[in-house]
Scaffold this motif. Structure first.
Motif, PDB file in Angstrom:
ATOM      1  N   VAL A   1     -55.596   0.525  14.084  1.00  0.00           N
ATOM      2  CA  VAL A   1     -55.592   1.549  15.137  1.00  0.00           C
ATOM      3  C   VAL A   1     -56.983   2.160  15.196  1.00  0.00           C
ATOM      4  O   VAL A   1     -57.360   2.928  14.309  1.00  0.00           O
ATOM      5  N   LYS A   2     -57.741   1.847  16.243  1.00  0.00           N
ATOM      6  CA  LYS A   2     -59.140   2.290  16.298  1.00  0.00           C
ATOM      7  C   LYS A   2     -59.294   3.799  16.367  1.00  0.00           C
ATOM      8  O   LYS A   2     -60.320   4.340  15.988  1.00  0.00           O
ATOM      9  N   ASP A   3     -58.258   4.502  16.828  1.00  0.00           N
ATOM     10  CA  ASP A   3     -58.358   5.956  16.903  1.00  0.00           C
ATOM     11  C   ASP A   3     -57.334   6.642  16.003  1.00  0.00           C
ATOM     12  O   ASP A   3     -56.995   7.800  16.201  1.00  0.00           O
ATOM     13  N   GLY A   4     -56.874   5.928  14.974  1.00  0.00           N
ATOM     14  CA  GLY A   4     -55.946   6.506  14.014  1.00  0.00           C
ATOM     15  C   GLY A   4     -56.636   7.501  13.100  1.00  0.00           C
ATOM     16  O   GLY A   4     -57.862   7.465  12.920  1.00  0.00           O
ATOM     17  N   GLU A   5     -55.866   8.388  12.521  1.00  0.00           N
ATOM     18  CA  GLU A   5     -56.416   9.443  11.664  1.00  0.00           C
ATOM     19  C   GLU A   5     -57.226   8.868  10.500  1.00  0.00           C
ATOM     20  O   GLU A   5     -58.328   9.337  10.205  1.00  0.00           O
ATOM     21  N   LYS A   6     -56.700   7.831   9.843  1.00  0.00           N
ATOM     22  CA  LYS A   6     -57.421   7.233   8.716  1.00  0.00           C
ATOM     23  C   LYS A   6     -58.720   6.581   9.174  1.00  0.00           C
ATOM     24  O   LYS A   6     -59.747   6.702   8.519  1.00  0.00           O
ATOM     25  N   THR A   7     -58.662   5.897  10.305  1.00  0.00           N
ATOM     26  CA  THR A   7     -59.862   5.250  10.838  1.00  0.00           C
ATOM     27  C   THR A   7     -60.941   6.281  11.140  1.00  0.00           C
ATOM     28  O   THR A   7     -62.112   6.105  10.772  1.00  0.00           O
ATOM     29  N   ILE A   8     -60.561   7.355  11.787  1.00  0.00           N
ATOM     30  CA  ILE A   8     -61.526   8.400  12.145  1.00  0.00           C
ATOM     31  C   ILE A   8     -62.107   9.041  10.892  1.00  0.00           C
ATOM     32  O   ILE A   8     -63.314   9.272  10.800  1.00  0.00           O
ATOM     33  N   HIS A   9     -61.253   9.287   9.902  1.00  0.00           N
ATOM     34  CA  HIS A   9     -61.728   9.880   8.647  1.00  0.00           C
ATOM     35  C   HIS A   9     -62.716   8.936   7.954  1.00  0.00           C
ATOM     36  O   HIS A   9     -63.777   9.366   7.491  1.00  0.00           O
ATOM     37  N   LEU A  10     -62.392   7.648   7.903  1.00  0.00           N
ATOM     38  CA  LEU A  10     -63.322   6.668   7.310  1.00  0.00           C
ATOM     39  C   LEU A  10     -64.625   6.608   8.102  1.00  0.00           C
ATOM     40  O   LEU A  10     -65.706   6.464   7.513  1.00  0.00           O
TER      41      LEU A  10
ATOM     42  N   LEU B   1     -62.820  16.304  11.786  1.00  0.00           N
ATOM     43  CA  LEU B   1     -63.688  17.034  10.864  1.00  0.00           C
ATOM     44  C   LEU B   1     -63.061  18.359  10.446  1.00  0.00           C
ATOM     45  O   LEU B   1     -63.042  18.703   9.261  1.00  0.00           O
ATOM     46  N   LEU B   2     -62.498  19.074  11.385  1.00  0.00           N
ATOM     47  CA  LEU B   2     -61.814  20.337  11.083  1.00  0.00           C
ATOM     48  C   LEU B   2     -60.592  20.102  10.197  1.00  0.00           C
ATOM     49  O   LEU B   2     -60.333  20.869   9.275  1.00  0.00           O
ATOM     50  N   ALA B   3     -59.857  19.040  10.460  1.00  0.00           N
ATOM     51  CA  ALA B   3     -58.673  18.730   9.662  1.00  0.00           C
ATOM     52  C   ALA B   3     -59.069  18.387   8.223  1.00  0.00           C
ATOM     53  O   ALA B   3     -58.434  18.851   7.268  1.00  0.00           O
ATOM     54  N   VAL B   4     -60.109  17.580   8.063  1.00  0.00           N
ATOM     55  CA  VAL B   4     -60.570  17.193   6.733  1.00  0.00           C
ATOM     56  C   VAL B   4     -61.053  18.428   5.967  1.00  0.00           C
ATOM     57  O   VAL B   4     -60.820  18.557   4.771  1.00  0.00           O
ATOM     58  N   ALA B   5     -61.700  19.347   6.670  1.00  0.00           N
ATOM     59  CA  ALA B   5     -62.206  20.573   6.049  1.00  0.00           C
ATOM     60  C   ALA B   5     -61.102  21.625   5.866  1.00  0.00           C
ATOM     61  O   ALA B   5     -61.343  22.690   5.331  1.00  0.00           O
ATOM     62  N   ASN B   6     -59.889  21.296   6.346  1.00  0.00           N
ATOM     63  CA  ASN B   6     -58.744  22.189   6.273  1.00  0.00           C
ATOM     64  C   ASN B   6     -59.012  23.509   6.991  1.00  0.00           C
ATOM     65  O   ASN B   6     -58.704  24.592   6.493  1.00  0.00           O
ATOM     66  N   ILE B   7     -59.633  23.391   8.169  1.00  0.00           N
ATOM     67  CA  ILE B   7     -59.931  24.541   9.024  1.00  0.00           C
ATOM     68  C   ILE B   7     -59.092  24.411  10.280  1.00  0.00           C
ATOM     69  O   ILE B   7     -59.115  23.386  10.948  1.00  0.00           O
ATOM     70  N   LYS B   8     -58.391  25.475  10.586  1.00  0.00           N
ATOM     71  CA  LYS B   8     -57.496  25.432  11.762  1.00  0.00           C
ATOM     72  C   LYS B   8     -57.993  26.311  12.866  1.00  0.00           C
ATOM     73  O   LYS B   8     -58.607  27.265  12.743  1.00  0.00           O
TER      74      LYS B   8
END
Length: 133
Positions: A78-87, A126-133
């Motif tokens: 999935v090119k726009d999946g959460e894991k792909t974007i994080h990687l 980026l916000l999700a990885v940084a745990n910023i809402k």
């Protein structure tokens, strides 16, 4: 890279070593998502996969090869999946300046989105990885 079950030989023991490449790449992906590229140690990768160092190096060549396999596998899924974007964020921040192949892969991925959509996808992740809402 084609993902499939492979048989590896443990030359020191003279017996076959079987493992599922898909499961190994899933475990490798989890390590890189948890620690990033630089902070992920070979010990972390060994522990997560349950394989010996030699088996990992035989299959992927290097830590970089492991990261590329994880990234490519997720891009293929999935090119726009959460894991792909994080990687992709990890690749952008930690590898793109010094690795031409990864830089090109990132550029091609970025060009597959309209710019406003790409900014929103990357910013949200980026916000999700940084745990910023």
């Amino acid at each position: 890279m084609t993902i499939q079950s492979k048989i590896k030989y443990n030359t020191s023991m003279g017996r076959k070593k079987k493992f599922n490449s898909t499961e190994v790449i899933r475990a490798i992906t989890s390590v890189f998502l948890q620690y990033g590229y630089e902070a992920a140690s070979l010990d972390d990768l060994v522990k997560a996969t349950g394989l010996l160092r030699g088996s990992l190096y035989s299959e992927f060549g290097s830590k970089r090869g492991m990261f590329l396999a994880a990234l490519q596998n997720n891009l293929d899924q999935v090119k726009d999946g959460e894991k792909t974007i994080h990687l992709m964020l990890i690749a952008m921040l930690e590898l793109s300046r010094r690795d031409k192949e990864i830089h090109t892969l990132i550029q091609e991925w970025c060009q597959s989105f309209p710019s406003n959509e790409l900014e929103q996808i990357l910013g949200s992740q980026l916000l999700a990885v940084a745990n910023i809402k």
